[in-house]
Design a protein around this motif. Structure first.
Motif, PDB file in Angstrom:
ATOM      1  N   LYS A   1       0.835  -1.203   0.000  1.00  0.00           N
ATOM      2  CA  LYS A   1       0.000   0.000   0.000  1.00  0.00           C
ATOM      3  C   LYS A   1       0.870   1.255   0.000  1.00  0.00           C
ATOM      4  O   LYS A   1       0.632   2.198  -0.755  1.00  0.00           O
ATOM      5  N   LYS A   2       1.907   1.265   0.830  1.00  0.00           N
ATOM      6  CA  LYS A   2       2.805   2.429   0.872  1.00  0.00           C
ATOM      7  C   LYS A   2       3.488   2.625  -0.475  1.00  0.00           C
ATOM      8  O   LYS A   2       3.617   3.752  -0.951  1.00  0.00           O
ATOM      9  N   ASN A   3       3.920   1.530  -1.105  1.00  0.00           N
ATOM     10  CA  ASN A   3       4.543   1.629  -2.428  1.00  0.00           C
ATOM     11  C   ASN A   3       3.580   2.186  -3.458  1.00  0.00           C
ATOM     12  O   ASN A   3       3.951   3.027  -4.273  1.00  0.00           O
ATOM     13  N   ARG A   4       2.322   1.724  -3.441  1.00  0.00           N
ATOM     14  CA  ARG A   4       1.309   2.236  -4.376  1.00  0.00           C
ATOM     15  C   ARG A   4       1.077   3.733  -4.183  1.00  0.00           C
ATOM     16  O   ARG A   4       0.748   4.449  -5.120  1.00  0.00           O
ATOM     17  N   GLN A   5       1.237   4.191  -2.945  1.00  0.00           N
ATOM     18  CA  GLN A   5       1.052   5.611  -2.628  1.00  0.00           C
ATOM     19  C   GLN A   5       2.306   6.432  -2.949  1.00  0.00           C
ATOM     20  O   GLN A   5       2.353   7.620  -2.674  1.00  0.00           O
ATOM     21  N   GLY A   6       3.326   5.782  -3.519  1.00  0.00           N
ATOM     22  CA  GLY A   6       4.558   6.474  -3.882  1.00  0.00           C
ATOM     23  C   GLY A   6       5.508   6.686  -2.717  1.00  0.00           C
ATOM     24  O   GLY A   6       6.433   7.489  -2.816  1.00  0.00           O
ATOM     25  N   GLN A   7       5.283   5.989  -1.635  1.00  0.00           N
ATOM     26  CA  GLN A   7       6.145   6.110  -0.458  1.00  0.00           C
ATOM     27  C   GLN A   7       7.180   4.990  -0.438  1.00  0.00           C
ATOM     28  O   GLN A   7       6.925   3.899  -0.943  1.00  0.00           O
ATOM     29  N   THR A   8       8.331   5.281   0.146  1.00  0.00           N
ATOM     30  CA  THR A   8       9.320   4.251   0.418  1.00  0.00           C
ATOM     31  C   THR A   8       9.244   3.962   1.908  1.00  0.00           C
ATOM     32  O   THR A   8       9.653   4.782   2.727  1.00  0.00           O
ATOM     33  N   PRO A   9       8.681   2.820   2.277  1.00  0.00           N
ATOM     34  CA  PRO A   9       8.527   2.524   3.705  1.00  0.00           C
ATOM     35  C   PRO A   9       9.876   2.360   4.401  1.00  0.00           C
ATOM     36  O   PRO A   9      10.801   1.775   3.849  1.00  0.00           O
ATOM     37  N   VAL A  10       9.974   2.894   5.604  1.00  0.00           N
ATOM     38  CA  VAL A  10      11.171   2.749   6.431  1.00  0.00           C
ATOM     39  C   VAL A  10      10.769   1.943   7.661  1.00  0.00           C
ATOM     40  O   VAL A  10       9.934   2.378   8.450  1.00  0.00           O
ATOM     41  N   LEU A  11      11.340   0.753   7.783  1.00  0.00           N
ATOM     42  CA  LEU A  11      11.089  -0.104   8.940  1.00  0.00           C
ATOM     43  C   LEU A  11      12.245   0.032   9.910  1.00  0.00           C
ATOM     44  O   LEU A  11      13.371   0.305   9.499  1.00  0.00           O
ATOM     45  N   TYR A  12      11.962  -0.164  11.172  1.00  0.00           N
ATOM     46  CA  TYR A  12      13.067  -0.228  12.123  1.00  0.00           C
ATOM     47  C   TYR A  12      13.014  -1.557  12.845  1.00  0.00           C
ATOM     48  O   TYR A  12      11.954  -2.092  13.136  1.00  0.00           O
ATOM     49  N   LEU A  13      14.185  -2.102  13.062  1.00  0.00           N
ATOM     50  CA  LEU A  13      14.320  -3.340  13.816  1.00  0.00           C
ATOM     51  C   LEU A  13      15.506  -3.193  14.753  1.00  0.00           C
ATOM     52  O   LEU A  13      16.544  -2.665  14.366  1.00  0.00           O
ATOM     53  N   HIS A  14      15.332  -3.679  15.940  1.00  0.00           N
ATOM     54  CA  HIS A  14      16.439  -3.738  16.883  1.00  0.00           C
ATOM     55  C   HIS A  14      17.033  -5.137  16.777  1.00  0.00           C
ATOM     56  O   HIS A  14      16.338  -6.087  16.408  1.00  0.00           O
ATOM     57  N   MET A  15      18.288  -5.286  17.120  1.00  0.00           N
ATOM     58  CA  MET A  15      18.917  -6.600  17.095  1.00  0.00           C
ATOM     59  C   MET A  15      18.083  -7.600  17.890  1.00  0.00           C
ATOM     60  O   MET A  15      17.892  -8.750  17.496  1.00  0.00           O
ATOM     61  N   MET A  16      17.541  -7.139  18.995  1.00  0.00           N
ATOM     62  CA  MET A  16      16.739  -7.992  19.866  1.00  0.00           C
ATOM     63  C   MET A  16      15.510  -8.556  19.155  1.00  0.00           C
ATOM     64  O   MET A  16      15.049  -9.652  19.472  1.00  0.00           O
ATOM     65  N   ASP A  17      14.995  -7.836  18.162  1.00  0.00           N
ATOM     66  CA  ASP A  17      13.819  -8.287  17.431  1.00  0.00           C
ATOM     67  C   ASP A  17      14.106  -9.504  16.552  1.00  0.00           C
ATOM     68  O   ASP A  17      13.187 -10.186  16.123  1.00  0.00           O
ATOM     69  N   LEU A  18      15.367  -9.742  16.257  1.00  0.00           N
ATOM     70  CA  LEU A  18      15.746 -10.812  15.325  1.00  0.00           C
ATOM     71  C   LEU A  18      16.585 -11.912  15.973  1.00  0.00           C
ATOM     72  O   LEU A  18      17.068 -12.794  15.286  1.00  0.00           O
ATOM     73  N   TRP A  19      16.779 -11.863  17.252  1.00  0.00           N
ATOM     74  CA  TRP A  19      17.711 -12.749  17.938  1.00  0.00           C
ATOM     75  C   TRP A  19      16.960 -13.793  18.768  1.00  0.00           C
ATOM     76  O   TRP A  19      16.636 -13.547  19.919  1.00  0.00           O
ATOM     77  N   PRO A  20      16.690 -14.963  18.207  1.00  0.00           N
ATOM     78  CA  PRO A  20      15.893 -15.953  18.933  1.00  0.00           C
ATOM     79  C   PRO A  20      16.590 -16.521  20.167  1.00  0.00           C
ATOM     80  O   PRO A  20      15.941 -17.029  21.071  1.00  0.00           O
ATOM     81  N   GLU A  21      17.908 -16.425  20.218  1.00  0.00           N
ATOM     82  CA  GLU A  21      18.646 -16.946  21.373  1.00  0.00           C
ATOM     83  C   GLU A  21      18.860 -15.888  22.452  1.00  0.00           C
ATOM     84  O   GLU A  21      19.687 -16.055  23.341  1.00  0.00           O
ATOM     85  N   ILE A  22      18.127 -14.791  22.366  1.00  0.00           N
ATOM     86  CA  ILE A  22      18.296 -13.716  23.340  1.00  0.00           C
ATOM     87  C   ILE A  22      18.081 -14.267  24.755  1.00  0.00           C
ATOM     88  O   ILE A  22      17.142 -15.023  24.998  1.00  0.00           O
ATOM     89  N   PRO A  23      18.986 -13.942  25.675  1.00  0.00           N
ATOM     90  CA  PRO A  23      18.792 -14.405  27.058  1.00  0.00           C
ATOM     91  C   PRO A  23      17.501 -13.823  27.628  1.00  0.00           C
ATOM     92  O   PRO A  23      17.235 -12.635  27.505  1.00  0.00           O
ATOM     93  N   MET A  24      16.703 -14.672  28.200  1.00  0.00           N
ATOM     94  CA  MET A  24      15.431 -14.221  28.772  1.00  0.00           C
ATOM     95  C   MET A  24      15.660 -13.781  30.209  1.00  0.00           C
ATOM     96  O   MET A  24      16.258 -14.509  30.997  1.00  0.00           O
TER      97      MET A  24
END
Length: 140
Positions: free
Chosen positions: A78-101
């Motif tokens: 939808k953002k692309n159709r509207q002529g926008q370039t979407p900017v996502l943010y991710l922290h390392m923690m968002d992608l690290w399944p072995e993160i210490p709980m």
């Protein structure tokens, strides 16, 4: 940490931008959904947002982890159709399944760790489906 619009429209944001500049950062993404601007020589590249009912939510972080792939894909298209370039943010923690709980109250723990195990695969799938660009190409 999810950064919100009302907090960073303050002198505090300018202080933080000065620290970024002193450490040779060229870009920042602390202002969700705001126009790009220059603060102390640091260019603001705002994180995209999306509307869900009456809420304006940032595109990334916890929302990246909890939303199903098809919904993220729909938002990006939808953002692309509207002529926008979407900017996502991710922290390392968002992608690290072995993160210490760490020990947290049940509800806080669910929020903090929800969706981490599937996030990397979700990101890989998005990268295959959508074109990516360098941040400096977003500056007009």
């Amino acid at each position: 940490m999810i950064k919100t619009e009302f907090f960073y429209d303050t002198l505090e944001y300018y202080r933080k931008a000065k620290i970024l500049q002193e450490n040779n950062f060229q870009y920042d993404s602390s202002l969700i959904g705001k126009q790009s601007n220059l603060v102390n020589e640091v260019r603001e590249i705002p994180v995209s947002n999306f509307n869900l009912f009456f809420l304006k939510l940032p595109l990334g972080g916890w929302f990246f982890r909890i939303l199903p792939y098809w919904f993220l894909s729909l938002i990006l298209k939808k953002k692309n159709r509207q002529g926008q370039t979407p900017v996502l943010y991710l922290h390392m923690m968002d992608l690290w399944p072995e993160i210490p709980m760490i020990k947290l109250p049940y509800f806080v723990k669910k929020i903090k760790y929800w969706g981490i195990k599937k996030a990397w695969r979700k990101l890989e799938k998005l990268l295959k489906e959508f074109e990516t660009v360098r941040v400096d190409s977003l500056i007009k």
